[in-house]
Write a protein that holds these residues in place. Structure first.
Motif, PDB file in Angstrom:
ATOM      1  N   LEU A  29     -15.692 -32.281  -5.281  1.00 57.80           N
ATOM      2  CA  LEU A  29     -15.246 -30.819  -5.171  1.00 57.80           C
ATOM      3  C   LEU A  29     -13.795 -30.597  -6.178  1.00 57.80           C
ATOM      4  O   LEU A  29     -13.664 -29.847  -6.990  1.00 57.80           O
ATOM      5  CB  LEU A  29     -14.904 -30.480  -4.100  1.00 57.80           C
ATOM      6  CG  LEU A  29     -16.301 -30.165  -3.142  1.00 57.80           C
ATOM      7  CD1 LEU A  29     -16.051 -29.822  -1.807  1.00 57.80           C
ATOM      8  CD2 LEU A  29     -17.298 -28.956  -3.990  1.00 57.80           C
ATOM      9  N   VAL A  30     -12.879 -31.424  -5.832  1.00 57.18           N
ATOM     10  CA  VAL A  30     -11.615 -31.374  -6.322  1.00 57.18           C
ATOM     11  C   VAL A  30     -11.683 -31.668  -8.011  1.00 57.18           C
ATOM     12  O   VAL A  30     -10.629 -31.135  -8.745  1.00 57.18           O
ATOM     13  CB  VAL A  30     -10.379 -32.042  -5.625  1.00 57.18           C
ATOM     14  CG1 VAL A  30     -10.151 -31.630  -4.229  1.00 57.18           C
ATOM     15  CG2 VAL A  30     -10.392 -33.575  -5.780  1.00 57.18           C
ATOM     16  N   ASN A  31     -12.454 -32.445  -8.333  1.00 60.28           N
ATOM     17  CA  ASN A  31     -12.519 -32.951  -9.511  1.00 60.28           C
ATOM     18  C   ASN A  31     -13.467 -32.329 -10.581  1.00 60.28           C
ATOM     19  O   ASN A  31     -13.847 -32.265 -11.654  1.00 60.28           O
ATOM     20  CB  ASN A  31     -13.011 -34.416  -9.902  1.00 60.28           C
ATOM     21  CG  ASN A  31     -12.035 -35.274  -9.407  1.00 60.28           C
ATOM     22  OD1 ASN A  31     -10.795 -35.074  -9.220  1.00 60.28           O
ATOM     23  ND2 ASN A  31     -12.454 -36.574  -8.759  1.00 60.28           N
ATOM     24  N   ALA A  32     -14.054 -31.042 -10.021  1.00 65.13           N
ATOM     25  CA  ALA A  32     -14.856 -30.227 -10.479  1.00 65.13           C
ATOM     26  C   ALA A  32     -14.361 -29.291 -11.465  1.00 65.13           C
ATOM     27  O   ALA A  32     -13.019 -28.858 -11.144  1.00 65.13           O
ATOM     28  CB  ALA A  32     -15.808 -29.391  -9.459  1.00 65.13           C
ATOM     29  N   PRO A  33     -14.735 -28.683 -12.570  1.00 62.49           N
ATOM     30  CA  PRO A  33     -14.295 -27.745 -13.475  1.00 62.49           C
ATOM     31  C   PRO A  33     -13.589 -26.725 -12.929  1.00 62.49           C
ATOM     32  O   PRO A  33     -12.608 -26.085 -13.317  1.00 62.49           O
ATOM     33  CB  PRO A  33     -15.377 -27.463 -14.470  1.00 62.49           C
ATOM     34  CG  PRO A  33     -16.368 -28.725 -14.476  1.00 62.49           C
ATOM     35  CD  PRO A  33     -16.664 -29.230 -13.183  1.00 62.49           C
ATOM     36  N   GLU A  34     -14.398 -26.114 -11.864  1.00 64.29           N
ATOM     37  CA  GLU A  34     -13.920 -24.757 -11.284  1.00 64.29           C
ATOM     38  C   GLU A  34     -12.521 -25.127 -10.470  1.00 64.29           C
ATOM     39  O   GLU A  34     -11.659 -24.179 -10.783  1.00 64.29           O
ATOM     40  CB  GLU A  34     -14.765 -24.552 -10.189  1.00 64.29           C
ATOM     41  CG  GLU A  34     -16.299 -23.936 -10.967  1.00 64.29           C
ATOM     42  CD  GLU A  34     -17.061 -24.920 -11.064  1.00 64.29           C
ATOM     43  OE1 GLU A  34     -18.186 -24.700 -11.457  1.00 64.29           O
ATOM     44  OE2 GLU A  34     -16.931 -26.386 -10.752  1.00 64.29           O
ATOM     45  N   PHE A  35     -12.410 -26.261  -9.828  1.00 67.05           N
ATOM     46  CA  PHE A  35     -10.994 -26.556  -9.204  1.00 67.05           C
ATOM     47  C   PHE A  35     -10.025 -26.685 -10.217  1.00 67.05           C
ATOM     48  O   PHE A  35      -8.860 -26.457 -10.004  1.00 67.05           O
ATOM     49  CB  PHE A  35     -11.383 -27.492  -8.177  1.00 67.05           C
ATOM     50  CG  PHE A  35      -9.976 -27.725  -7.231  1.00 67.05           C
ATOM     51  CD1 PHE A  35      -9.888 -26.915  -6.414  1.00 67.05           C
ATOM     52  CD2 PHE A  35      -9.106 -28.877  -7.677  1.00 67.05           C
ATOM     53  CE1 PHE A  35      -8.790 -27.077  -5.260  1.00 67.05           C
ATOM     54  CE2 PHE A  35      -8.106 -28.936  -6.877  1.00 67.05           C
ATOM     55  CZ  PHE A  35      -7.523 -28.251  -5.569  1.00 67.05           C
ATOM     56  N   ILE A  36     -10.354 -27.344 -11.246  1.00 69.45           N
ATOM     57  CA  ILE A  36      -9.489 -27.871 -12.204  1.00 69.45           C
ATOM     58  C   ILE A  36      -8.936 -26.579 -12.870  1.00 69.45           C
ATOM     59  O   ILE A  36      -7.807 -26.364 -13.176  1.00 69.45           O
ATOM     60  CB  ILE A  36     -10.040 -28.766 -13.334  1.00 69.45           C
ATOM     61  CG1 ILE A  36     -10.423 -29.989 -12.629  1.00 69.45           C
ATOM     62  CG2 ILE A  36      -9.163 -28.896 -14.444  1.00 69.45           C
ATOM     63  CD1 ILE A  36     -10.939 -31.226 -13.478  1.00 69.45           C
ATOM     64  N   ALA A  37      -9.983 -25.445 -13.008  1.00 71.32           N
ATOM     65  CA  ALA A  37      -9.516 -24.136 -13.692  1.00 71.32           C
ATOM     66  C   ALA A  37      -8.477 -23.502 -12.784  1.00 71.32           C
ATOM     67  O   ALA A  37      -7.475 -22.908 -13.308  1.00 71.32           O
ATOM     68  CB  ALA A  37     -10.837 -23.367 -13.784  1.00 71.32           C
ATOM     69  N   PHE A  38      -8.851 -23.583 -11.500  1.00 69.24           N
ATOM     70  CA  PHE A  38      -7.774 -23.211 -10.393  1.00 69.24           C
ATOM     71  C   PHE A  38      -6.487 -23.746 -10.674  1.00 69.24           C
ATOM     72  O   PHE A  38      -5.356 -23.029 -10.682  1.00 69.24           O
ATOM     73  CB  PHE A  38      -8.473 -23.355  -9.120  1.00 69.24           C
ATOM     74  CG  PHE A  38      -7.346 -22.976  -7.831  1.00 69.24           C
ATOM     75  CD1 PHE A  38      -6.953 -21.760  -7.622  1.00 69.24           C
ATOM     76  CD2 PHE A  38      -6.980 -24.344  -7.342  1.00 69.24           C
ATOM     77  CE1 PHE A  38      -5.893 -21.692  -6.344  1.00 69.24           C
ATOM     78  CE2 PHE A  38      -5.967 -24.121  -6.260  1.00 69.24           C
ATOM     79  CZ  PHE A  38      -5.615 -22.793  -5.834  1.00 69.24           C
ATOM     80  N   LEU A  39      -6.306 -25.017 -10.478  1.00 65.29           N
ATOM     81  CA  LEU A  39      -5.296 -25.634 -10.855  1.00 65.29           C
ATOM     82  C   LEU A  39      -4.425 -25.203 -12.009  1.00 65.29           C
ATOM     83  O   LEU A  39      -3.343 -25.059 -12.008  1.00 65.29           O
ATOM     84  CB  LEU A  39      -5.377 -27.251 -10.712  1.00 65.29           C
ATOM     85  CG  LEU A  39      -5.841 -28.084  -9.568  1.00 65.29           C
ATOM     86  CD1 LEU A  39      -5.930 -29.539  -9.781  1.00 65.29           C
ATOM     87  CD2 LEU A  39      -4.626 -27.783  -8.619  1.00 65.29           C
ATOM     88  N   GLU A  40      -5.067 -25.208 -13.026  1.00 64.23           N
ATOM     89  CA  GLU A  40      -4.496 -24.641 -14.421  1.00 64.23           C
ATOM     90  C   GLU A  40      -4.053 -23.301 -14.174  1.00 64.23           C
ATOM     91  O   GLU A  40      -2.933 -23.067 -14.527  1.00 64.23           O
ATOM     92  CB  GLU A  40      -5.548 -24.910 -15.509  1.00 64.23           C
ATOM     93  CG  GLU A  40      -5.847 -26.275 -15.832  1.00 64.23           C
ATOM     94  CD  GLU A  40      -6.772 -26.317 -16.884  1.00 64.23           C
ATOM     95  OE1 GLU A  40      -7.180 -27.258 -17.477  1.00 64.23           O
ATOM     96  OE2 GLU A  40      -7.786 -25.257 -17.074  1.00 64.23           O
ATOM     97  N   ALA A  41      -4.446 -22.489 -13.537  1.00 64.71           N
ATOM     98  CA  ALA A  41      -4.198 -21.126 -13.403  1.00 64.71           C
ATOM     99  C   ALA A  41      -2.920 -21.201 -12.535  1.00 64.71           C
ATOM    100  O   ALA A  41      -1.909 -20.324 -12.596  1.00 64.71           O
ATOM    101  CB  ALA A  41      -5.102 -20.268 -12.707  1.00 64.71           C
TER     102      ALA A  41
END
Length: 202
Positions: free
Chosen positions: A18-30
């Motif tokens: 889950l934390v390595n998924a694109p959706e979570f990475i996009a959240f981290l970038e934001a």
């Protein structure tokens, strides 16, 4: 500490997917403003971390460069798994003020609490006081990387420990050994000491 994906229990493997998924990475970038973050699917330095009685982690700065990819370590994401944890259980994460050489903030490792911590040469942290009881302190840790914004020679690829006021003499000696000898020799000396301590305790 378990860091190999194949060694993880199902629930931990699910967390890292889950934390390595694109959706979570996009959240981290934001949230952080750091573009083009990349996960480390090998979980180098990450995975499931557990410390038992007297366990601790001296104040340190994490490795800045991935030794295989050369990418720059930008974020650590830590999620704690400690049910009904209290202040008496210890183990609070200390974020260290490098300029004044003191703790600047503490974060109790409560169940479900997630810390997003920026990585840099001054991002010192740890939980240096030994755990006072027998309850294990558990956490899941993932690192995220980006293309380097500094020369490769300016980034360290090993953990750097920080000398602090009140540090036990044994920790000072260990740091001195790390400064003097290559890592393979330090690991061998640590293994010899562990075997000697085990024999004395019989």
């Amino acid at each position: 500490m378990t860091g190999k994906p194949a060694d993880l229990p199902f629930s931990a493997a699910r967390y890292f997917s889950l934390v390595n998924a694109p959706e979570f990475i996009a959240f981290l970038e934001a949230v952080t403003g750091i573009p083009s973050l990349r996960p480390d699917l090998t979980l180098l330095g990450g995975g499931v971390h557990e410390a038992g009685a007297n366990g601790h982690f001296e104040i340190h700065v994490d490795f800045q460069k991935h030794p295989s990819t050369g990418l720059q370590n930008r974020l650590a994401v830590i999620t704690y798994l400690n049910t009904d944890w209290t202040e008496a259980d210890g183990g609070a994460l200390e974020l260290w003020n490098m300029k004044d050489n003191r703790s600047g903030a503490t974060i109790p490792p409560l169940l479900g609490r997630t810390v997003i911590m920026g990585q840099s040469p001054v991002a010192a942290h740890g939980y240096p006081e030994p755990l006072p009881g027998s309850r294990p302190r558990r956490a899941l840790i993932a690192y995220f990387y980006s293309q380097p914004d500094k020369p490769a020679g300016a980034m360290i690829s090993t953990t750097r420990y920080i000398r602090r006021p009140g540090m036990p003499l044994s920790s000072h000696l260990q740091m001195t050994l790390r400064d003097i000898f290559p890592q393979p020799i330090v690991r061998s000396l640590r293994q010899i000491r562990s075997r000697f301590t085990h024999k004395r305790s019989r």
